[in-house]
Scaffold this motif. Structure first.
Motif, PDB file in Angstrom:
ATOM      1  N   MET A 149      40.011  82.715  92.796  1.00 39.52           N
ATOM      2  CA  MET A 149      41.003  83.774  92.614  1.00 39.52           C
ATOM      3  C   MET A 149      42.152  83.349  91.692  1.00 39.52           C
ATOM      4  N   LYS A 150      42.334  82.041  91.529  1.00 41.19           N
ATOM      5  CA  LYS A 150      43.438  81.567  90.699  1.00 41.19           C
ATOM      6  C   LYS A 150      43.142  81.653  89.202  1.00 41.19           C
ATOM      7  N   PHE A 151      41.888  81.955  88.862  1.00 44.95           N
ATOM      8  CA  PHE A 151      41.526  81.992  87.450  1.00 44.95           C
ATOM      9  C   PHE A 151      41.623  83.392  86.844  1.00 44.95           C
ATOM     10  N   GLY A 152      41.677  84.424  87.680  1.00 45.28           N
ATOM     11  CA  GLY A 152      41.761  85.772  87.134  1.00 45.28           C
ATOM     12  C   GLY A 152      41.328  86.818  88.138  1.00 45.28           C
ATOM     13  N   GLU A 153      41.465  88.080  87.748  1.00 43.99           N
ATOM     14  CA  GLU A 153      41.185  89.201  88.633  1.00 43.99           C
ATOM     15  C   GLU A 153      39.699  89.576  88.595  1.00 43.99           C
ATOM     16  N   PRO A 154      39.197  90.148  89.704  1.00 40.06           N
ATOM     17  CA  PRO A 154      37.791  90.621  89.716  1.00 40.06           C
ATOM     18  C   PRO A 154      37.587  91.760  88.721  1.00 40.06           C
ATOM     19  N   ILE A 155      36.387  91.831  88.178  1.00 37.34           N
ATOM     20  CA  ILE A 155      36.004  92.923  87.292  1.00 37.34           C
ATOM     21  C   ILE A 155      34.661  93.487  87.742  1.00 37.34           C
ATOM     22  N   GLU A 156      34.414  94.735  87.414  1.00 34.78           N
ATOM     23  CA  GLU A 156      33.152  95.385  87.751  1.00 34.78           C
ATOM     24  C   GLU A 156      32.339  95.735  86.506  1.00 34.78           C
ATOM     25  N   ASP A 157      32.986  95.748  85.355  1.00 35.07           N
ATOM     26  CA  ASP A 157      32.319  96.206  84.132  1.00 35.07           C
ATOM     27  C   ASP A 157      31.768  95.045  83.310  1.00 35.07           C
ATOM     28  N   PHE A 158      31.313  93.996  83.981  1.00 29.25           N
ATOM     29  CA  PHE A 158      30.751  92.859  83.261  1.00 29.25           C
ATOM     30  C   PHE A 158      29.431  93.266  82.603  1.00 29.25           C
ATOM     31  N   VAL A 159      29.101  92.560  81.528  1.00 26.10           N
ATOM     32  CA  VAL A 159      27.911  92.889  80.743  1.00 26.10           C
ATOM     33  C   VAL A 159      26.675  92.350  81.446  1.00 26.10           C
ATOM     34  N   ARG A 160      25.672  93.210  81.547  1.00 31.20           N
ATOM     35  CA  ARG A 160      24.398  92.767  82.123  1.00 31.20           C
ATOM     36  C   ARG A 160      23.271  93.548  81.469  1.00 31.20           C
ATOM     37  N   PHE A 161      22.090  92.964  81.463  1.00 31.34           N
ATOM     38  CA  PHE A 161      20.923  93.648  80.925  1.00 31.34           C
ATOM     39  C   PHE A 161      19.745  93.406  81.850  1.00 31.34           C
ATOM     40  N   ASN A 162      18.752  94.237  81.743  1.00 36.19           N
ATOM     41  CA  ASN A 162      17.516  94.069  82.488  1.00 36.19           C
ATOM     42  C   ASN A 162      16.486  93.405  81.595  1.00 36.19           C
ATOM     43  N   ALA A 163      15.867  92.341  82.099  1.00 33.61           N
ATOM     44  CA  ALA A 163      14.797  91.710  81.332  1.00 33.61           C
ATOM     45  C   ALA A 163      13.654  92.712  81.169  1.00 33.61           C
ATOM     46  N   PRO A 164      12.947  92.658  80.050  1.00 35.65           N
ATOM     47  CA  PRO A 164      11.854  93.619  79.837  1.00 35.65           C
ATOM     48  C   PRO A 164      10.796  93.517  80.921  1.00 35.65           C
ATOM     49  N   LYS A 165      10.320  94.671  81.389  1.00 35.71           N
ATOM     50  CA  LYS A 165       9.321  94.737  82.450  1.00 35.71           C
ATOM     51  C   LYS A 165       7.976  95.181  81.885  1.00 35.71           C
ATOM     52  N   PRO A 166       6.869  94.705  82.476  1.00 35.60           N
ATOM     53  CA  PRO A 166       5.550  95.209  82.045  1.00 35.60           C
ATOM     54  C   PRO A 166       5.425  96.688  82.378  1.00 35.60           C
ATOM     55  N   LYS A 167       4.642  97.395  81.567  1.00 37.53           N
ATOM     56  CA  LYS A 167       4.462  98.828  81.780  1.00 37.53           C
ATOM     57  C   LYS A 167       2.982  99.181  81.731  1.00 37.53           C
ATOM     58  N   PRO A 168       2.534 100.070  82.638  1.00 30.34           N
ATOM     59  CA  PRO A 168       1.144 100.521  82.571  1.00 30.34           C
ATOM     60  C   PRO A 168       0.921 101.395  81.343  1.00 30.34           C
ATOM     61  N   VAL A 169      -0.201 101.162  80.685  1.00 28.95           N
ATOM     62  CA  VAL A 169      -0.575 101.962  79.519  1.00 28.95           C
ATOM     63  C   VAL A 169      -1.492 103.100  79.930  1.00 28.95           C
ATOM     64  N   ASP A 170      -2.480 102.764  80.771  1.00 31.83           N
ATOM     65  CA  ASP A 170      -3.401 103.758  81.329  1.00 31.83           C
ATOM     66  C   ASP A 170      -3.915 103.201  82.646  1.00 31.83           C
ATOM     67  N   ALA A 171      -4.970 103.788  83.165  1.00 31.15           N
ATOM     68  CA  ALA A 171      -5.473 103.389  84.483  1.00 31.15           C
ATOM     69  C   ALA A 171      -5.990 101.960  84.503  1.00 31.15           C
ATOM     70  N   ASN A 172      -6.270 101.390  83.340  1.00 31.73           N
ATOM     71  CA  ASN A 172      -6.877 100.059  83.298  1.00 31.73           C
ATOM     72  C   ASN A 172      -6.033  98.988  82.621  1.00 31.73           C
ATOM     73  N   THR A 173      -4.940  99.360  82.003  1.00 30.90           N
ATOM     74  CA  THR A 173      -4.275  98.447  81.074  1.00 30.90           C
ATOM     75  C   THR A 173      -2.781  98.328  81.355  1.00 30.90           C
ATOM     76  N   LEU A 174      -2.297  97.096  81.250  1.00 29.68           N
ATOM     77  CA  LEU A 174      -0.875  96.792  81.417  1.00 29.68           C
ATOM     78  C   LEU A 174      -0.351  96.184  80.121  1.00 29.68           C
ATOM     79  N   ARG A 175       0.831  96.624  79.698  1.00 25.95           N
ATOM     80  CA  ARG A 175       1.448  96.070  78.490  1.00 25.95           C
ATOM     81  C   ARG A 175       2.636  95.196  78.880  1.00 25.95           C
TER      82      ARG A 175
END
Length: 276
Positions: A149-175
């Motif tokens: 707490m001595k270093f600064g105030e809390p923040i909520e708007d810190f930068v974050r990202f989601n790592a890329p996730k695999p996505k289904p292409v069709d019934a048989n294939t994942l990208r």
């Protein structure tokens, strides 16, 4: 909590210049008893995702109370904020550019503070070396048990990202995608057993994995199972599907690298059972 003050370093600074040694000197001047551990200084230059992956793989193996410096900072000297993350067991000091994103997503507790208490900084503060003038002294004082707490105030708007996730292409294939290439030339993808569990069970079904212009149809339990120059799939220690070769660089054999698309198709019945 460990009785030893431990500070880790994860940077893209390499070891050819004075940067890493200088930061260690700053820490030891403030806290001579500190134990400084290098997680890696070989993060790909300016690659925030690679830095996020590197520290996320390592930090939880350290004792409670460890302070982690994570410096992959292409925005050094700009308005980007220096931040302090407390998770309970661990502390992190880093630029607010998303390099702690994978920790935000996995930690049970997240408290982020904007570091503004400049009396803890080295003066004057360089516009090009905040590792020396801000992050190293703050890490040292944190390890010296100065309260967050001595270093600064809390923040909520810190930068974050989601790592890329695999996505289904069709019934048989994942990208998926190659997240990184490790030192041995293994292509680390973003595909995990969660997305395609049958592939990682005993006696996996037939499959075809395509990356670049290469097709891979074998999965191995360890690297030594591969035959010479064979490229195969394997579940690596990071928890991701890797494309690897025995004592050779799969990246060089295939001619693919970070960002390459990975397509994996199971035989119809197996794919349906996995929800692909």
């Amino acid at each position: 909590m460990s009785n030893r003050p431990i500070i880790t370093m994860t940077t893209d600074f390499g070891l050819n210049d004075h940067f890493v040694g200088t930061m260690k000197g700053v820490i030891l001047d403030i806290l001579p008893e500190a134990e400084i551990v290098d997680i890696s200084h070989a993060v790909q230059p300016f690659d925030v995702l690679d830095g996020a992956l590197t520290v996320a793989q390592a930090y939880s193996y350290f004792p409670t109370g460890t302070v982690h410096m994570v410096i992959v900072d292409p925005g050094v000297g700009t308005e980007r904020r220096p931040i302090l993350l407390s998770t309970g067991p661990h502390y992190f000091v880093a630029p607010d550019n998303g390099v702690l994103s994978l920790i935000y997503g996995s930690a049970e507790r997240v408290e982020v503070r904007h570091i503004t208490a400049d009396h803890y900084f080295r003066q004057p503060v360089s516009n090009t070396f905040h590792g020396r003038d801000i992050f190293a002294p703050v890490a040292a004082y944190l390890a010296k048990r100065v309260e967050p707490m001595k270093f600064g105030e809390p923040i909520e708007d810190f930068v974050r990202f989601n790592a890329p996730k695999p996505k289904p292409v069709d019934a048989n294939t994942l990208r998926g995608v190659v997240l990184k290439v490790d030192r041995f030339g293994n292509l680390v993808t973003n595909i995990t057993p969660k997305e395609i569990p049958a592939l990682f069970q005993s006696g996996p079904p037939a499959f075809k994995l395509t990356v670049g212009k290469r097709e891979v149809t074998a999965i191995r339990a360890n690297y030594a199972e591969g035959t010479p120059n064979e490229v195969f799939a394997i579940l690596g220690s990071m928890g991701y599907l890797e494309i690897a070769a025995n004592r050779a660089s799969a990246a060089q054999i295939i001619g693919a690298g970070k960002g390459a698309e990975v397509m994996i198709a199971l035989e119809g019945a197996a794919a349906a059972a996995n929800g692909v």
